[in-house]
Design an enzyme around this catalytic site. Sequence first.
Site, PDB file in Angstrom:
ATOM      1  N   ASP A 221       0.833  -1.197   0.000  1.00 22.18           N
ATOM      2  CA  ASP A 221       0.000   0.000   0.000  1.00 22.18           C
ATOM      3  C   ASP A 221       0.878   1.262   0.000  1.00 22.18           C
ATOM      4  O   ASP A 221       1.839   1.358   0.774  1.00 22.18           O
ATOM      5  CB  ASP A 221      -0.869  -0.023   1.262  1.00 22.18           C
ATOM      6  CG  ASP A 221      -1.922   1.050   1.270  1.00 22.18           C
ATOM      7  OD1 ASP A 221      -2.794   1.028   0.401  1.00 22.18           O
ATOM      8  OD2 ASP A 221      -1.867   1.928   2.160  1.00 22.18           O
ATOM      9  N   GLU A 281       1.712  -0.631  -5.079  1.00 25.35           N
ATOM     10  CA  GLU A 281       0.745   0.415  -5.395  1.00 25.35           C
ATOM     11  C   GLU A 281       1.551   1.714  -5.381  1.00 25.35           C
ATOM     12  O   GLU A 281       1.843   2.268  -4.319  1.00 25.35           O
ATOM     13  CB  GLU A 281      -0.375   0.491  -4.351  1.00 25.35           C
ATOM     14  CG  GLU A 281      -1.433   1.504  -4.756  1.00 25.35           C
ATOM     15  CD  GLU A 281      -2.068   2.267  -3.613  1.00 25.35           C
ATOM     16  OE1 GLU A 281      -3.154   2.813  -3.813  1.00 25.35           O
ATOM     17  OE2 GLU A 281      -1.478   2.339  -2.514  1.00 25.35           O
TER      18      GLU A 281
HETATM   19  C1  GLC Z   1      -4.182   3.060  -0.728  1.00 23.79           C
HETATM   20  C2  GLC Z   1      -5.432   2.256  -0.618  1.00 23.79           C
HETATM   21  C3  GLC Z   1      -6.538   3.154  -0.195  1.00 23.79           C
HETATM   22  C4  GLC Z   1      -6.181   3.768   1.142  1.00 23.79           C
HETATM   23  C5  GLC Z   1      -4.841   4.459   1.094  1.00 23.79           C
HETATM   24  C6  GLC Z   1      -4.321   4.763   2.470  1.00 23.79           C
HETATM   25  O1  GLC Z   1      -4.263   3.998  -1.731  1.00 23.79           O
HETATM   26  O2  GLC Z   1      -5.684   1.593  -1.822  1.00 23.79           O
HETATM   27  O3  GLC Z   1      -7.753   2.468  -0.110  1.00 23.79           O
HETATM   28  O4  GLC Z   1      -7.158   4.689   1.505  1.00 23.79           O
HETATM   29  O5  GLC Z   1      -3.867   3.636   0.495  1.00 23.79           O
HETATM   30  O6  GLC Z   1      -3.879   3.618   3.097  1.00 23.79           O
END
Ligand code: GLC
Length: 546
Positions: A221, A281
């Site tokens: 994340d 991500e």
């Molecule tokens: C990422 C997740 C999202 C979350 C953010 C903070 O972007 O996909 O859902 O709100 O991280 O952890």
Amino acid sequence: MPTAPESGSPSPTTAQREWWRDAVIYQIYVRSFADSNGDGEGDLPGIRERLPELAELGVDAVWLTPFYVSPLADGGYDVADYRGVDPRFGTLADFDDLTATAHELGLRVIIDIVPNHTSSAHRWFAEAVAAEPGAPARSRYIFRPGRGPDGDEPPNNWESIFGGPAWTRLKRPDGTPEEWYLHLFDPEQPDLDWTRQEVHDEFDDVLRFWLDRGVDGFRIDVAHGLVKDPGLPDIPEGQKAGLLNGTNRLPYFDQDGVHEIYRRWSAIADSYPGERALVAEAWVEDAQRVARYLRPDELHQAFNFEYLNAEWDSDVLRQVIDGSLAANGVVGAPTTWVLSNHDVTRHVTRFGGGEDGLRRARAATLLTLALPGSAYLYQGEELGLPEVTDLPDDALQDPTWERSGRTERGRDGCRVPLPWEGSEPPFGFGPDGTVPWLPVPAEWAGLTREAQREDPDSTLSMYTAALRARRGFAALGDGALTWIDAPPGVLAFRREPGFACAINLSEDEAVLALTGELLLASGKVELRGGALVLPADTTAWLSIGY
Ligand code: GLC
């Protein structure tokens, strides 16, 4: 009992191919997938019971969004205990059962890891708040004195992704204000300080905890956010990152120091038997910057948000496809393709909603699954679910809603529980009488898995057929593509051996000089006198001989 790392994992021959290079990975938003106990929230036993249906769909792996102990201030991306399952979602034993069942079915399991921030309910944050400024317990987070004579202005001008300042000021129990702490997301998600060795050690250990239990990988994340410019400089006026929007260079994103962390994580993953995948991500500036996370000693995959964000336009799409393949090619990494996830408006709705949106979404899916590399599916897209845009205000839970002063409704509309069967909401999401955490629209009666399973023209049947063809056709998955000349608004390419895909993104019917055997199409197409006749917003897959 934890699953032994190799036990039940797909066979070594599959493993030697670096399974993630062509895998189709299905994202499960745990809270909204299937509720086994009727408390209105999806859970791990609910997922385990439904895994055979995902195996039947034909995916290779599942990615589970966070199920850890959490106050759910941000749907579980606010973790209070990285080694525990939230009681709402089950127990560690349930997790082990789920992993064992997945492996028996030949499905890999990827889980989320959230290293940029903890929950404010994490033990470390409670210790930090109880400690004095400058104390070691504070140094795990980013605490700073405020600016201005009374320190009542935030230490810099950074804004939270969810709206408002990225800093919150602590108060002592007697109300005296003191230091501020950084939270790029919600105030209940304080950012960790990754200059501290203790933070590194803790996450090494968390990774090992889950790798020991047999997980096949992690989705990282906010992978680009862990390291901040040490000076915490102000950013130029008007520059702020949005979710999935990495177009600005910012002192809190994509700093060079993050790559050191992933080299270490990669070594940890490699030290385990089987092939454990690490997925970033990382919403950074462009495909070249993304590819830096995928250098041979770093991560294995990153989500292709440029593709997800691309307009419904043949030139734009072709540019994004070529750019992604070229950038990943330089570092030898597979490209991923993704159309939806739990943070964005579902693509049926993004592409216009209604029948038009669904037609385009189906066409986009067949394009996605024909491109070289791996694909991510988001739960419910195989049913053609649209975004729910009319959730009642008082049902909304995404922190964006309150933090934006109730001007942005946030991401709940793509997180509505899945419809499985029956004719009344919530359509088998939980046992009879279950009141789901978000209301399920009555109009979804025709979209349940049960309603679509036997209908050869349904979106579910199209996904199932596409995934079956992907497994059966050597040309699909990892590899290269060659563009074929096509009329304006149409993209067509070959994959060797013997496969072609054509998508018509224009508003008119298109005719292509392409013959072969029609394998699959997202709508009604015809092969007529040595030509392929493609209606608007339609994709066809052809077997074109060797
Ligand atoms: C990422 C997740 C999202 C979350 C953010 C903070 O972007 O996909 O859902 O709100 O991280 O952890």
